[in-house]
Scaffold this active site. Structure first.
Site, PDB file in Angstrom:
ATOM      1  N   THR A   1      -3.814  12.350   3.765  1.00 53.47           N
ATOM      2  CA  THR A   1      -2.920  11.931   2.563  1.00 53.47           C
ATOM      3  C   THR A   1      -3.832  11.870   1.478  1.00 53.47           C
ATOM      4  O   THR A   1      -4.749  12.088   1.759  1.00 53.47           O
ATOM      5  CB  THR A   1      -3.340  10.057   3.372  1.00 53.47           C
ATOM      6  OG1 THR A   1      -4.586  10.203   2.737  1.00 53.47           O
ATOM      7  CG2 THR A   1      -1.857   9.826   4.133  1.00 53.47           C
TER       8      THR A   1
ATOM      9  N   ILE B   1      -4.392  -0.900   2.233  1.00 51.99           N
ATOM     10  CA  ILE B   1      -5.237  -0.830   0.468  1.00 51.99           C
ATOM     11  C   ILE B   1      -6.285  -0.494   1.328  1.00 51.99           C
ATOM     12  O   ILE B   1      -6.865  -1.133   2.651  1.00 51.99           O
ATOM     13  CB  ILE B   1      -4.583  -1.130  -0.340  1.00 51.99           C
ATOM     14  CG1 ILE B   1      -4.790  -3.463  -0.210  1.00 51.99           C
ATOM     15  CG2 ILE B   1      -3.114  -1.467  -0.487  1.00 51.99           C
ATOM     16  CD1 ILE B   1      -4.514  -4.016  -0.872  1.00 51.99           C
TER      17      ILE B   1
ATOM     18  N   LYS C   1     -15.273  -1.258   5.715  1.00 49.64           N
ATOM     19  CA  LYS C   1     -13.986  -1.381   7.496  1.00 49.64           C
ATOM     20  C   LYS C   1     -14.738  -1.380   9.140  1.00 49.64           C
ATOM     21  O   LYS C   1     -13.845  -2.520   9.453  1.00 49.64           O
ATOM     22  CB  LYS C   1     -13.962   0.439   8.317  1.00 49.64           C
ATOM     23  CG  LYS C   1     -12.930   1.242   7.148  1.00 49.64           C
ATOM     24  CD  LYS C   1     -11.412   0.614   6.957  1.00 49.64           C
ATOM     25  CE  LYS C   1     -10.646   1.584   5.776  1.00 49.64           C
ATOM     26  NZ  LYS C   1      -9.235   0.647   5.437  1.00 49.64           N
TER      27      LYS C   1
ATOM     28  N   ASP D   1      -2.052  -5.159  -8.034  1.00 51.77           N
ATOM     29  CA  ASP D   1      -3.293  -5.212  -7.485  1.00 51.77           C
ATOM     30  C   ASP D   1      -4.311  -5.839  -7.459  1.00 51.77           C
ATOM     31  O   ASP D   1      -4.124  -7.469  -8.130  1.00 51.77           O
ATOM     32  CB  ASP D   1      -3.331  -4.814  -9.377  1.00 51.77           C
ATOM     33  CG  ASP D   1      -4.417  -3.895  -9.470  1.00 51.77           C
ATOM     34  OD1 ASP D   1      -5.628  -4.740  -8.398  1.00 51.77           O
ATOM     35  OD2 ASP D   1      -5.072  -3.220 -10.329  1.00 51.77           O
TER      36      ASP D   1
ATOM     37  N   ALA E   1     -12.822   2.518  -3.031  1.00 55.11           N
ATOM     38  CA  ALA E   1     -14.582   2.280  -3.280  1.00 55.11           C
ATOM     39  C   ALA E   1     -14.923   3.272  -4.314  1.00 55.11           C
ATOM     40  O   ALA E   1     -14.281   4.362  -4.709  1.00 55.11           O
ATOM     41  CB  ALA E   1     -15.316   2.891  -2.228  1.00 55.11           C
TER      42      ALA E   1
ATOM     43  N   GLY F   1       0.763  -1.246  -0.324  1.00 55.54           N
ATOM     44  CA  GLY F   1       0.047  -0.106  -0.248  1.00 55.54           C
ATOM     45  C   GLY F   1       1.140   1.083   0.202  1.00 55.54           C
ATOM     46  O   GLY F   1       0.042   2.592   0.208  1.00 55.54           O
TER      47      GLY F   1
ATOM     48  N   TYR G   1     -17.721   9.284   5.354  1.00 57.97           N
ATOM     49  CA  TYR G   1     -17.335   8.304   5.255  1.00 57.97           C
ATOM     50  C   TYR G   1     -18.227   6.904   4.178  1.00 57.97           C
ATOM     51  O   TYR G   1     -17.852   5.985   3.876  1.00 57.97           O
ATOM     52  CB  TYR G   1     -17.276   7.587   6.495  1.00 57.97           C
ATOM     53  CG  TYR G   1     -15.909   6.959   6.255  1.00 57.97           C
ATOM     54  CD1 TYR G   1     -14.817   7.536   6.328  1.00 57.97           C
ATOM     55  CD2 TYR G   1     -15.914   5.682   7.725  1.00 57.97           C
ATOM     56  CE1 TYR G   1     -13.517   6.220   5.528  1.00 57.97           C
ATOM     57  CE2 TYR G   1     -14.719   5.081   7.241  1.00 57.97           C
ATOM     58  CZ  TYR G   1     -13.469   4.894   6.281  1.00 57.97           C
ATOM     59  OH  TYR G   1     -12.466   4.636   6.621  1.00 57.97           O
TER      60      TYR G   1
ATOM     61  N   SER H   1       2.390   8.146   2.528  1.00 61.53           N
ATOM     62  CA  SER H   1       1.565   7.683   3.172  1.00 61.53           C
ATOM     63  C   SER H   1       1.386   6.955   3.881  1.00 61.53           C
ATOM     64  O   SER H   1       2.246   6.910   4.611  1.00 61.53           O
ATOM     65  CB  SER H   1       1.153   6.293   1.392  1.00 61.53           C
ATOM     66  OG  SER H   1       1.985   5.668   1.539  1.00 61.53           O
ATOM     67  N   ILE H   2       0.588   6.722   4.608  1.00 60.70           N
ATOM     68  CA  ILE H   2       0.424   5.630   5.868  1.00 60.70           C
ATOM     69  C   ILE H   2       1.620   4.387   5.879  1.00 60.70           C
ATOM     70  O   ILE H   2       2.057   4.130   6.565  1.00 60.70           O
ATOM     71  CB  ILE H   2      -0.749   5.410   6.280  1.00 60.70           C
ATOM     72  CG1 ILE H   2      -1.649   6.329   6.900  1.00 60.70           C
ATOM     73  CG2 ILE H   2      -0.666   3.832   7.205  1.00 60.70           C
ATOM     74  CD1 ILE H   2      -3.069   5.443   7.223  1.00 60.70           C
TER      75      ILE H   2
END
Length: 258
Positions: A197, A96, A166, A68, A99, A17, A159, A23-24
């Protein structure tokens, strides 16, 4: 090794990811590298490859491969390369989520079956597939980690669809922890606060989430990828040998507010 050690020297891990230097997953990769781990990184497509390759070189990553999770065989190819390169794996960071924009920006009740299924497959079921492939390589135990968000537990404006997705991911963490515990494999979710991000910016009115965190969180500050990385590195270490099945918040205390 002392069970309270936070070093990752001698450990080998996969970071899924890393999209860019903000990025995280990059915060996690840096923290793992600084703690002494040897890393493998993946990139999503050619556009992200140009950003990730220099980052991988910066950390001396042993592997840097395309991934991917919607493309048949790519995930298996990554684990086959790890098997050939290392023959073992100590930790995986799964960072990762996706939606379709139409479903993400609309009401949950209006989401399409196709959009919901795609979000669930990429954001949640891919973690299950990762766990299945990692299990044989974690002969001496290991750490599986994924990234969640407060919207899994509370309704967060805008969200939308990712909230239920999640929530499913956090439930998956608990079930995997129960199933893999006898193999010494620990499974946890990290739930960061709002971060600046590129991926998060796809959420409608995301600036409002950032402002809310700055104004209302007990710490009155935004979370950073480095703070998430520090927790991730700890969870991968022997010091976290009894921590599994949990969702750990790094959000300046936002999760305690109503």
């Amino acid at each position: 090794m002392n069970s309270t050690s936070t070093t990752l020297v001698g450990k080998k891990g996969l970071i899924i990811g890393v999209a860019n230097a903000h990025s995280i997953a990059w915060g996690c990769a840096q923290a793992m590298h600084n703690a002494g781990a040897e890393l493998a990184l993946t990139w999503l497509n050619e556009r992200t490859h140009t950003e990730i390759q220099p980052l991988a070189e910066q950390l001396g990553a042993a592997l840097c491969m395309p991934l991917d999770v919607e493309q048949a065989g790519q995930l298996e190819a990554v684990f086959e390369a790890i098997t050939q390169q290392w023959g073992k794996l100590d930790f995986v960071v799964h960072s990762i989520a996706f939606a379709p924009q139409k479903d993400l920006h609309g009401r949950v009740v209006d989401s399409s079956a196709q959009g919901f299924a795609r979000a669930m497959d990429i954001s949640c079921h891919s973690f299950i597939r990762v766990a299945k492939l990692a299990e044989p390589l974690m002969k001496n135990g290991g750490s599986l980690q994924t990234m969640s968000y407060l919207g899994a537990d509370s309704v967060i404006a805008n969200y939308g669809l990712m909230g239920p997705v999640k929530a499913a991911l956090e439930s998956t963490v608990r079930y995997l922890a129960a199933e893999l515990g006898l193999s010494g494999i620990r499974v946890n979710a990290i739930s960061p606060g709002a971060l600046e991000t590129r991926a998060a910016s796809g959420i409608a009115h995301f600036d409002q989430l950032l402002d809310d965190a700055k104004q209302r969180s007990p710490m009155r500050q935004l979370t950073t990828i480095h703070e998430v990385g520090a927790l991730s590195a700890f969870l991968a270490s022997d010091a976290a040998c009894s921590m599994t099945g949990g969702t750990l918040f790094v959000d300046g205390g936002m999760n305690i507010l109503n």
